[in-house]
Design a protein around this motif. Structure first.
Motif, mmCIF file in Angstrom:
data_model
loop_
_atom_site.group_PDB
_atom_site.id
_atom_site.type_symbol
_atom_site.label_atom_id
_atom_site.label_comp_id
_atom_site.label_asym_id
_atom_site.label_seq_id
_atom_site.Cartn_x
_atom_site.Cartn_y
_atom_site.Cartn_z
ATOM 1 N N ARG A 354 0.843 -1.205 0.000
ATOM 2 C CA ARG A 354 0.000 0.000 0.000
ATOM 3 C C ARG A 354 0.875 1.251 0.000
ATOM 4 O O ARG A 354 0.946 1.967 0.964
ATOM 5 C CB ARG A 354 -0.943 0.018 1.198
ATOM 6 N N ASP A 358 4.069 0.808 5.909
ATOM 7 C CA ASP A 358 3.603 -0.272 6.780
ATOM 8 C C ASP A 358 2.954 0.325 8.003
ATOM 9 O O ASP A 358 3.562 1.127 8.715
ATOM 10 C CB ASP A 358 4.784 -1.149 7.205
ATOM 11 N N THR A 362 -2.118 -2.770 9.048
ATOM 12 C CA THR A 362 -2.226 -2.980 7.605
ATOM 13 C C THR A 362 -0.867 -2.819 6.964
ATOM 14 O O THR A 362 0.045 -2.220 7.544
ATOM 15 C CB THR A 362 -3.184 -1.960 6.969
ATOM 16 N N GLN A 368 -1.399 -7.699 9.554
ATOM 17 C CA GLN A 368 -2.720 -8.289 9.443
ATOM 18 C C GLN A 368 -2.962 -9.333 10.533
ATOM 19 O O GLN A 368 -4.079 -9.491 11.017
ATOM 20 C CB GLN A 368 -2.882 -8.921 8.062
ATOM 21 N N ALA A 371 -3.946 -7.478 13.478
ATOM 22 C CA ALA A 371 -5.324 -7.030 13.339
ATOM 23 C C ALA A 371 -6.305 -8.129 13.694
ATOM 24 O O ALA A 371 -7.347 -7.891 14.311
ATOM 25 C CB ALA A 371 -5.577 -6.542 11.911
#
Length: 402
Positions: A354, A358, A362, A368, A371
């Motif tokens: 993304r 980092d 996410t 993850q 999460a």
């Protein structure tokens, strides 16, 4: 038997001579007093002409009455009526002159060209409004008296008085805005909310009150423009009055500087700057750092002056002096914009899917998994991150169902 017109001419000449004698005596007395007192000169300027006109009209009327007694001529009623109206008009003119004399005399006792002039401005404003009201009342009474001298108007007046209720309602509705402005003007003056020479800010404009009438207020703006507002505006809308209690004001100067500035040295220089100018009234001088965010520090300077124009000039003077001092003595304190350059970490697209950022929950597989611990969600595991993808998926499923 002498000709009536010859008798009239002789009587008129005698009456005019008598009027001239009276005028000469009064003028001599007033001029004698004018040598020692200022009020006499003011009285001569305002009442001389209407007084002379009134005496001449009365002298001519007396001459007609003495020359043609008993109204034997058919035109005498018209002559008497004409002189009656002339006496009313000249008498009203004389009363207006006396009112102007009295109000100018009262205003002259209080000067408004001095620093502490709050009382003078209040008396001046109220006196001017009282003068306008009195003059308007004199004119209305004089016009009414002249009209009532006509028999037809007297009959009309009786019929109007008989229907006074309806007439007052109609007149009130027709003159609603005019009466509202008139009462608003009187309210402004006698409540001392607004006075002549007050410094106010209204509609985003700064200026002085130049004139207050019974219907509008004239504001003399700083750039020589004139802003005219109805009196009702000031009774229904907020406005700033900078001279309500006094003309002294406090103003601020703000500078955004670098963190390397020295407030102590700036404060010392500020005192030197203020002692060199007569614009500062000596009441207060403060230098404070009010903000220290966004890469800059905000320095606020507070100074005082005797009135609004002086304060504006003082703020400009102090601002210019402080900017010049920072440029010469502390160039490191000039405001700058900083950009921090960081080295490239070499992150791959798989490690930072993304945009290379980092996050805590996410951006990669470890995030993850964190999460899933907090949200009980099933993590998404890439094939390269584990030798046994199915086992990891089962374990993830067990965690999500547990």
């Amino acid at each position: 038997m002498l000709d009536p017109w010859l008798v009239f001419a002789l009587i008129l000449l005698a009456c005019l001579v008598g009027a001239v004698v009276v005028v000469a005596i009064v003028a001599a007395s007033v001029r004698a007093a004018a040598r020692r007192r200022e009020w006499a000169q003011l009285l001569i300027r305002h009442a001389r002409r209407p007084f002379r006109v009134l005496l001449i009209v009365i002298a001519m009327w007396i001459a007609f009455v003495l020359a043609f007694p008993g109204e034997r001529e058919e035109w005498m009623p018209a002559i008497n009526h004409t002189f009656r109206i002339a006496v009313i008009a000249s008498g009203a003119w004389l009363l207006i002159g006396v009112v102007r004399y009295a109000t100018d005399l009262a205003i002259g006792r209080y000067r408004i060209d001095i620093p502490d002039n709050r009382v003078a401005r209040r008396i001046r404003t109220q006196t001017l409004i009282v003068r306008r009201l009195t003059i308007a009342l004199i004119v209305i009474v004089a016009v009414g008296a002249a009209l009532l001298s006509f028999p037809a108007v007297q009959a009309l007046g009786a019929s109007v008085l008989a229907s006074a209720g309806i007439a007052s309602i109609v007149a009130g509705l027709a003159a609603q805005s005019v009466l509202a402005n008139m009462f608003a003007g009187v309210q402004l003056v006698f409540s001392e909310a607004l006075r002549v020479d007050d410094v106010i800010v209204v509609e985003g404009e700064w200026g002085r009150v130049g004139e207050i009438t019974l219907s509008y207020v004239v504001l003399d703006l700083w750039d020589d423009r004139r802003l005219v507002l109805p009196c009702t505006y000031f009774t229904t809308n907020p406005f700033q009055n900078w001279t309500r209690q006094g003309s002294e004001l406090l103003g601020s100067i703000e500078l955004d500087l670098d963190w390397r500035v020295s407030p102590t040295r700036m404060r010392e220089h500020l005192q030197r700057v203020l002692t060199e100018t007569e614009l500062w009234d000596g009441r207060a001088s403060v230098l404070q750092v009010t903000e220290a965010t966004g890469g800059l520090v905000r320095v606020r300077i507070l100074v005082t002056a005797q009135d609004a124009p002086t304060l504006f000039d003082l703020r400009c003077f102090v601002r210019e002096a402080m900017v010049d001092w920072v440029q010469r003595q502390m160039p490191a304190a000039l405001p700058v914009q900083r950009i921090v350059m960081t080295p490239d970490t070499g992150a791959t697209e798989e490690e930072a899917p993304r945009g290379g950022a980092d996050g805590l929950f996410t951006g990669n597989v470890a995030a993850q998994e964190r999460a899933s611990t907090f949200t009980q969600a099933m993590p998404v595991v890439s094939p390269d991150s584990s030798e046994d993808g199915e086992g990891a998926g089962d374990g993830g499923a067990q965690r999500s169902t547990g």
